[in-house]
Write a protein that holds these residues in place. Structure first.
Motif, PDB file in Angstrom:
ATOM      1  N   THR A  64     -11.141  10.275  10.687  1.00  0.00           N
ATOM      2  CA  THR A  64     -11.906  11.412  11.203  1.00  0.00           C
ATOM      3  C   THR A  64     -13.403  11.247  10.968  1.00  0.00           C
ATOM      4  O   THR A  64     -14.194  12.068  11.444  1.00  0.00           O
ATOM      5  CB  THR A  64     -11.418  12.702  10.536  1.00  0.00           C
ATOM      6  N   LEU A  65     -13.785  10.201  10.227  1.00  0.00           N
ATOM      7  CA  LEU A  65     -15.215   9.920  10.074  1.00  0.00           C
ATOM      8  C   LEU A  65     -15.867   9.559  11.411  1.00  0.00           C
ATOM      9  O   LEU A  65     -17.100   9.536  11.495  1.00  0.00           O
ATOM     10  CB  LEU A  65     -15.431   8.787   9.071  1.00  0.00           C
ATOM     11  N   ALA A  66     -15.042   9.233  12.397  1.00  0.00           N
ATOM     12  CA  ALA A  66     -15.617   8.961  13.718  1.00  0.00           C
ATOM     13  C   ALA A  66     -16.362  10.181  14.258  1.00  0.00           C
ATOM     14  O   ALA A  66     -17.312  10.044  15.032  1.00  0.00           O
ATOM     15  CB  ALA A  66     -14.516   8.538  14.692  1.00  0.00           C
ATOM     16  N   LEU A  67     -15.964  11.378  13.829  1.00  0.00           N
ATOM     17  CA  LEU A  67     -16.646  12.596  14.296  1.00  0.00           C
ATOM     18  C   LEU A  67     -18.086  12.665  13.814  1.00  0.00           C
ATOM     19  O   LEU A  67     -19.006  12.832  14.633  1.00  0.00           O
ATOM     20  CB  LEU A  67     -15.849  13.826  13.842  1.00  0.00           C
ATOM     21  N   MET A  96       0.855  -1.189   0.000  1.00  0.00           N
ATOM     22  CA  MET A  96       0.000   0.000   0.000  1.00  0.00           C
ATOM     23  C   MET A  96       0.891   1.238   0.000  1.00  0.00           C
ATOM     24  O   MET A  96       1.848   1.320   0.760  1.00  0.00           O
ATOM     25  CB  MET A  96      -0.910  -0.007   1.208  1.00  0.00           C
ATOM     26  N   THR A  97       0.564   2.172  -0.880  1.00  0.00           N
ATOM     27  CA  THR A  97       1.375   3.374  -0.984  1.00  0.00           C
ATOM     28  C   THR A  97       1.189   4.276   0.231  1.00  0.00           C
ATOM     29  O   THR A  97       0.232   4.145   1.001  1.00  0.00           O
ATOM     30  CB  THR A  97       1.015   4.153  -2.260  1.00  0.00           C
ATOM     31  N   LEU A  98       2.150   5.213   0.353  1.00  0.00           N
ATOM     32  CA  LEU A  98       2.110   6.128   1.493  1.00  0.00           C
ATOM     33  C   LEU A  98       0.880   7.019   1.442  1.00  0.00           C
ATOM     34  O   LEU A  98       0.260   7.310   2.467  1.00  0.00           O
ATOM     35  CB  LEU A  98       3.395   6.964   1.502  1.00  0.00           C
ATOM     36  N   ARG A  99       0.499   7.451   0.236  1.00  0.00           N
ATOM     37  CA  ARG A  99      -0.679   8.309   0.131  1.00  0.00           C
ATOM     38  C   ARG A  99      -1.949   7.578   0.556  1.00  0.00           C
ATOM     39  O   ARG A  99      -2.819   8.150   1.197  1.00  0.00           O
ATOM     40  CB  ARG A  99      -0.813   8.818  -1.302  1.00  0.00           C
ATOM     41  N   ARG A 100      -2.045   6.304   0.204  1.00  0.00           N
ATOM     42  CA  ARG A 100      -3.212   5.542   0.623  1.00  0.00           C
ATOM     43  C   ARG A 100      -3.242   5.342   2.135  1.00  0.00           C
ATOM     44  O   ARG A 100      -4.306   5.366   2.759  1.00  0.00           O
ATOM     45  CB  ARG A 100      -3.227   4.195  -0.090  1.00  0.00           C
ATOM     46  N   LYS A 101      -2.090   5.132   2.719  1.00  0.00           N
ATOM     47  CA  LYS A 101      -2.059   4.990   4.184  1.00  0.00           C
ATOM     48  C   LYS A 101      -2.504   6.275   4.876  1.00  0.00           C
ATOM     49  O   LYS A 101      -3.283   6.232   5.841  1.00  0.00           O
ATOM     50  CB  LYS A 101      -0.649   4.602   4.625  1.00  0.00           C
ATOM     51  N   LEU A 142      -4.402   8.483   3.556  1.00  0.00           N
ATOM     52  CA  LEU A 142      -5.828   8.631   3.278  1.00  0.00           C
ATOM     53  C   LEU A 142      -6.665   7.824   4.266  1.00  0.00           C
ATOM     54  O   LEU A 142      -7.708   8.282   4.746  1.00  0.00           O
ATOM     55  CB  LEU A 142      -6.125   8.187   1.852  1.00  0.00           C
ATOM     56  N   LEU A 143      -6.188   6.629   4.612  1.00  0.00           N
ATOM     57  CA  LEU A 143      -6.886   5.841   5.628  1.00  0.00           C
ATOM     58  C   LEU A 143      -6.861   6.551   6.979  1.00  0.00           C
ATOM     59  O   LEU A 143      -7.841   6.522   7.730  1.00  0.00           O
ATOM     60  CB  LEU A 143      -6.248   4.455   5.737  1.00  0.00           C
ATOM     61  N   VAL A 144      -5.738   7.181   7.287  1.00  0.00           N
ATOM     62  CA  VAL A 144      -5.672   7.943   8.543  1.00  0.00           C
ATOM     63  C   VAL A 144      -6.681   9.094   8.507  1.00  0.00           C
ATOM     64  O   VAL A 144      -7.358   9.385   9.501  1.00  0.00           O
ATOM     65  CB  VAL A 144      -4.239   8.468   8.756  1.00  0.00           C
ATOM     66  N   LEU A 193      -7.301  17.086   2.560  1.00  0.00           N
ATOM     67  CA  LEU A 193      -6.473  17.814   1.602  1.00  0.00           C
ATOM     68  C   LEU A 193      -5.086  18.087   2.163  1.00  0.00           C
ATOM     69  O   LEU A 193      -4.077  17.970   1.447  1.00  0.00           O
ATOM     70  CB  LEU A 193      -7.158  19.132   1.218  1.00  0.00           C
ATOM     71  N   ILE A 194      -5.036  18.455   3.463  1.00  0.00           N
ATOM     72  CA  ILE A 194      -3.719  18.697   4.073  1.00  0.00           C
ATOM     73  C   ILE A 194      -2.888  17.425   4.080  1.00  0.00           C
ATOM     74  O   ILE A 194      -1.706  17.414   3.698  1.00  0.00           O
ATOM     75  CB  ILE A 194      -3.903  19.256   5.494  1.00  0.00           C
ATOM     76  N   LEU A 195      -3.521  16.316   4.506  1.00  0.00           N
ATOM     77  CA  LEU A 195      -2.778  15.059   4.545  1.00  0.00           C
ATOM     78  C   LEU A 195      -2.405  14.590   3.141  1.00  0.00           C
ATOM     79  O   LEU A 195      -1.322  14.034   2.928  1.00  0.00           O
ATOM     80  CB  LEU A 195      -3.617  13.994   5.261  1.00  0.00           C
ATOM     81  N   LEU A 196      -3.312  14.794   2.174  1.00  0.00           N
ATOM     82  CA  LEU A 196      -3.003  14.385   0.807  1.00  0.00           C
ATOM     83  C   LEU A 196      -1.858  15.211   0.236  1.00  0.00           C
ATOM     84  O   LEU A 196      -0.965  14.678  -0.441  1.00  0.00           O
ATOM     85  CB  LEU A 196      -4.254  14.532  -0.063  1.00  0.00           C
ATOM     86  N   THR A 197      -1.860  16.523   0.529  1.00  0.00           N
ATOM     87  CA  THR A 197      -0.762  17.361   0.065  1.00  0.00           C
ATOM     88  C   THR A 197       0.555  16.937   0.697  1.00  0.00           C
ATOM     89  O   THR A 197       1.589  16.817   0.019  1.00  0.00           O
ATOM     90  CB  THR A 197      -1.056  18.838   0.392  1.00  0.00           C
TER      91      THR A 197
END
Length: 670
Positions: free
Chosen positions: A14-17, A1-6, A8-10, A373-377
């Motif tokens: 935040t969907l827990a909110l 799994m790529t770093l971006r996908r990891k 993205l999972l992180v 977006l911040i994490l993806l960037t």
């Protein structure tokens, strides 16, 4: 799994909110419901006490015959067509019969339907009528009662025979219609409404049963306009009330369910209604059993209230986006006076819950979007930097094993970065410096050794030549021969090392062309057959030409090395198999031979330089340097492929695989 996908999972964590917010809104919606239910229940109890205190005409007791209002005129013909709208609310009559009562301004109609497959027929005036199938209809006015026997030997009009003496006000003759079929019989008749009948007894006699029909006098229960007026005076706006008998019959109703909408924007859309029903509201009851026109409500909540307890439930509203709260309480504190049912439609609860949910979802998804977006960037930037490190590390090594000159003279990328990636880049740079120096040393070692060993070998050889002309003891001759043999072997070793360096340069300089690889392999196989001796050599080729952009002389040279290796390890009467297969992106040549399996520790090192599994050469024999399979590997890498070796699955021998993808095509400059 790529770093971006990891990452993205992180971010999706935040969907827990919104999930937590959704649970909170559901809890809030339940509290709003409970508060509204308690308020409506208090209103219902207060209204029930008011009805009792004002001596309103409440339904008394249970077990009454309910008289429905006729939606259309009824024709007395013995058929149930006119009774079809009232059939769903027919009243049971014994084990196999049912009774329906209806009235209009002048007449009280009755319809008796009895299911009986075996009939004993007799007219009401026959002597044996008491042994046949018949119906006893009893009428009560005030304290007086009179019964009539209805029986018929054939379908058609039937006259009822009085069973009791004449009484004032009661008719001496009742006329009805008798119809029957294979499933049973039906009796339909009418009585003048002016008789003022208070109670009715209907008993069905079955000739096949020894039991006598049991009299069950029941009072008549009707819809009460007077009680409906009493309800209208007690009702508040937007509330509907119904008074039910202990059996669930509606004896009074008043009010309408019309939930107020202050503004047009408050009208919920279909999507908001769907969201409320699917995500927020607990399961709602169906609205059909609570229809306003139903004369009877045979529902579990009504029976519970009829037993003395209060119930509250939520059901779907008649209009989109509305819900209805229904509260049932007993009249007079117990079940003898029936049940008061209050219903209140509301859009406030769905609207408040929807607005809270949508507001929370919009906020949560906004936060989630910004965080994503911040994490993806960050992940994209980190992935790009790591990709640069990877590309630089891959470019650092040339095809011949040397380090790229650009890496040697330029700085490794991102070595100036102050973070962990900078530390990794600096570590790569130091590692490549060390590996580059060691690789250059290894690559020049053969040529240096061959150059440096030539002079000592010449000195040793000239000294041995001089010793041959000198007077030596007889026992020194064997030692002199051994020394000369060792010098010859060292000379061959030096020449072979020089030859290996020249061969690497020759392979790198080979010119490719488009050739049929099948013809190349076939030609090699034909040349090997005389050399195989007693060994069996088979060749398997594809049925169609296999065109590959390659250097055929290099491939033939690699096959020569593989065949020479196979010939050395194959028994005298063993077998050798050569095959060519087409791949999606190239070709695969396999040369397998019968013999001892490869040691597991050597399978990954066979194609290295100076590695051999052959026995040590005896004095006088030419030394084996293990350069043949090394040449095979160089040829495979020159064709963008690889060389592999593995033991056969059945353990009968060894297979060497040459996987080729073709040499790159070069552009001609203009």
């Amino acid at each position: 799994m790529t770093l971006r996908r990891k990452l993205l999972l992180v971010a999706l964590c935040t969907l827990a909110l919104p999930v937590a917010g959704w649970l909170y809104v559901r809890q809030m919606e339940m509290l709003l419901r409970e508060g509204q239910a308690q308020a409506l229940e208090a209103s219902a109890r207060a209204m029930a006490r008011s009805l009792v205190v004002t001596h309103a005409p409440l339904p008394q007791g249970g077990g009454a015959w309910f008289v429905q209002e006729t939606p259309n005129p009824i024709t007395i013909d013995g058929y149930g067509d006119d009774w079809a709208p009232m059939t769903p609310w027919s009243q049971p009559l014994g084990a196999r019969g049912k009774l329906m009562l209806a009235e209009d301004g002048n007449w009280l109609y009755f319809y008796v339907d009895v299911r009986a497959t075996h009939r004993v027929r007799a007219d009401a005036g026959d002597a044996n009528v008491m042994a046949a199938d018949y119906v006893v209809l009893g009428l009560q006015v005030g304290e007086q009662q009179r019964r009539y026997l209805l029986a018929s030997a054939a379908p058609g009009p039937v006259s009822a025979r009085p069973l009791d003496p004449p009484a004032p006000g009661f008719p001496d003759l009742l006329v009805a219609q008798w119809q029957e079929d294979g499933s049973g019989y039906r009796v339909e008749g009418r009585l003048p409404r002016k008789l003022g009948i208070d109670a009715i007894d209907v008993a069905v006699h079955d000739a096949g049963s020894v039991d006598e029909p049991i009299a069950s006098w029941r009072p008549l229960l009707r819809y009460s306009p007077q009680l409906s007026d009493e309800l209208a005076q007690l009702l508040t706006e937007h509330v509907r009330a119904r008074v039910l008998s202990p059996d669930g019959w509606v004896v009074a109703r008043s009010g309408h369910l019309n939930a107020p909408v202050a503004e047009a924007s408050d009208q919920p859309g279909w999507f908001a209604s769907l969201v409320y029903r699917s995500l927020l509201a607990n399961p709602l009851e169906d609205a059909q059993p609570w229809a306003d026109e139903a004369p009877r409500m045979n529902l579990a909540d009504v029976h519970t209230a009829g037993g003395g307890g209060a119930t509250a439930l939520w059901r779907q509203g008649e209009t989109r986006g509305s819900v209805v709260l229904a509260v049932a309480v007993p009249l007079g504190g117990d079940a003898k006076d029936g049940v008061l049912l209050l219903e209140q439609a509301s859009r406030a609860v769905p609207l408040l819950a929807n607005r809270a949910l949508f507001g929370l979802l919009m906020t949560s998804f906004g936060v989630l979007l910004v965080a994503g977006l911040i994490l993806l960037t960050f992940a994209t930037r980190l992935s790009v930097r790591l990709s640069r490190l990877r590309d630089a590390a891959e470019r650092a090594q040339a095809n011949d094993g040397r380090l790229d000159g650009q890496i040697l003279f330029d700085r490794f990328p991102m070595t100036d970065a102050p973070d962990e990636i900078g530390d990794l880049a600096r570590s790569f740079e130091r590692l490549l410096d060390v590996v580059g120096g060691y690789t250059d040393y290894l690559r020049t070692l053969a040529s240096k050794l061959s150059h440096e060993l030539n002079t000592p070998l010449a000195i040793v050889k000239s000294s041995l030549d001089n010793l041959e002309h000198a007077a030596l003891p007889p026992d020194a001759a064997p030692y002199l021969a051994r020394a000369r043999d060792g010098v010859a072997r060292l000379g061959q070793l030096v020449r072979a090392m020089s030859e290996a360096s020249r061969m690497e340069r020759a392979i790198a300089a080979a010119e490719p062309e488009d050739v049929d690889l099948g013809e190349v392999v076939r030609g090699c196989a034909d040349a090997y057959r005389p050399l195989a001796g007693m060994r069996e050599l088979t060749c398997q080729l594809p049925g169609s030409p296999l065109i590959l952009h390659c250097a055929p002389e290099l491939i033939a040279q690699a096959l020569d090395k593989l065949f020479d290796n196979a010939l050395s390890f194959t028994p005298e009467h063993g077998w050798i198999r050569l095959s060519l297969r087409a791949l999606d992106d190239g070709a695969e040549i396999e040369l397998s031979n019968q013999g001892a399996p490869l040691p597991a520790a050597m399978q990954g090192r066979l194609f290295d330089s100076l590695v051999s599994l052959r026995d040590k050469a005896t004095p006088g024999d030419a030394p084996h340097l293990g350069l043949g399979l090394y040449v095979v590997r160089l040829v495979a890498e020159r064709h963008q492929g690889q060389a592999m070796a593995h033991n056969l699955a059945d353990g009968s021998g060894v297979a060497f695989v040459l996987r080729l993808h073709g040499m790159p095509r070069q552009r001609l400059g203009i």
